[in-house]
Design an enzyme around this catalytic site. Structure first.
Site, PDB file in Angstrom:
ATOM      1  N   GLU A  83     -27.958 -14.464  88.444  1.00  8.08           N
ATOM      2  CA  GLU A  83     -28.455 -15.825  88.634  1.00  8.08           C
ATOM      3  C   GLU A  83     -28.790 -16.036  90.101  1.00  8.08           C
ATOM      4  OE1 GLU A  83     -26.204 -19.033  86.907  1.00  8.08           O
ATOM      5  OE2 GLU A  83     -26.886 -20.449  88.456  1.00  8.08           O
ATOM      6  N   GLU A 120     -30.799 -26.574  93.869  1.00 10.17           N
ATOM      7  CA  GLU A 120     -29.767 -27.167  93.013  1.00 10.17           C
ATOM      8  C   GLU A 120     -29.067 -28.267  93.796  1.00 10.17           C
ATOM      9  OE1 GLU A 120     -25.958 -26.036  90.139  1.00 10.17           O
ATOM     10  OE2 GLU A 120     -26.515 -24.657  91.755  1.00 10.17           O
TER      11      GLU A 120
END
Length: 272
Positions: free
Chosen positions: A163, A168
């Protein structure tokens, strides 16, 4: 220094062996190596209209409508309430619901309190010997109020990890650049007014048979380098989504929340 697409230099030169009377060999001069061919995988025009969008992207998550927050993703080719276009800009909208829709089907199985939007790329990004370098970037207006959880990220198509989180926000004005390969590596950067347009970028380069280096950038400025172990050879989806609550806190907004994206681009080096 972070890698980029410019010409790489090939350093070479060995001292010449010689007998008496031979002139000393001059130091070798670095010679330019042939630059790798570069190709666009996702161009910046995929949010121009719905035909362009649907040629490069699928609606919702690769695995469906639910993930790790309280928003359930709703969108398809005929439903643009939560995923829609405005003059070359992709808009994801999260709306609070007032009825019981059960719980998310994904860990940690939170109650569904929002309808929202997500898209994921039809292409899969895979770092290989043929494609050893990748660039992933875009410009975003991201919500950062408590309970809002926008993201622009890569995740393993066949397994997790790998990932890489390029954007974010978890309920405040700090962007989390994250890499997960079995352990987390985080670079957390305060951002002035995340709701204004900012550029987010990852440069991914193969460094050995199994690993990559990921360089993260905010508004063109390098902010950190992470090592992604066992990323090489692992196909990854690129996802844009507006999740809610979960790691971003609760309770989230009572009104609508918007996350906007433009000029999203993916390119790669091709060894042919």
């Amino acid at each position: 220094m972070p890698l980029d697409r410019r010409t790489f230099l090939l350093s070479s030169g060995a001292a010449l062996a010689g007998g008496a009377g031979l002139a000393a060999a001059r130091p070798a001069v670095a010679q330019p190596a042939a630059p790798l061919a570069w190709e666009t995988v996702i161009g910046t025009g995929t949010f121009a209209d719905y035909g362009a969008l649907e040629s490069a992207w699928n609606y919702r998550y690769p695995w469906g409508s639910d993930h790790n927050g309280t928003a359930r993703m709703y969108a398809d080719a005929t439903d643009h309430n939560h995923v829609y276009l405005e003059s070359g800009v992709l808009v994801l909208k999260a709306s609070r619901i007032g009825w019981n829709e059960g719980n998310s089907s994904k860990d940690p199985y939170l109650p569904i309190r929002y309808h929202s939007g997500a898209i994921h790329s039809k292409m899969r990004l895979t770092v290989t010997d043929q494609y050893p370098q990748w660039e992933v970037k875009g410009e975003f207006q991201a919500p950062s109020a408590g309970g809002t959880w926008p993201a622009f990220w890569l995740t393993g198509a066949n397994s997790w990890p790998p990932e890489s989180d390029i954007l974010e926000y978890k309920g405040d004005a700090r962007n989390w650049f994250n890499t997960y390969d079995g352990g987390w590596e985080n670079t957390i950067v305060p951002v002035s007014n995340p709701g204004a347009w900012h550029g987010y970028r990852a440069w991914i380069a193969k460094v050995n048979a199994t690993d990559v280096d990921i360089h993260y950038y905010l508004d063109g400025t390098w902010v950190g380098q992470h090592r992604g172990s066992n990323f090489a050879g692992a196909p990854m989806h690129l996802i844009l989504n507006l999740q809610m609550e979960g790691s971003s806190g609760s309770s989230g907004p009572s009104g609508d929340t918007y996350y906007r994206a433009r000029n999203v681009y993916v390119g790669r080096a091709n060894n042919g």
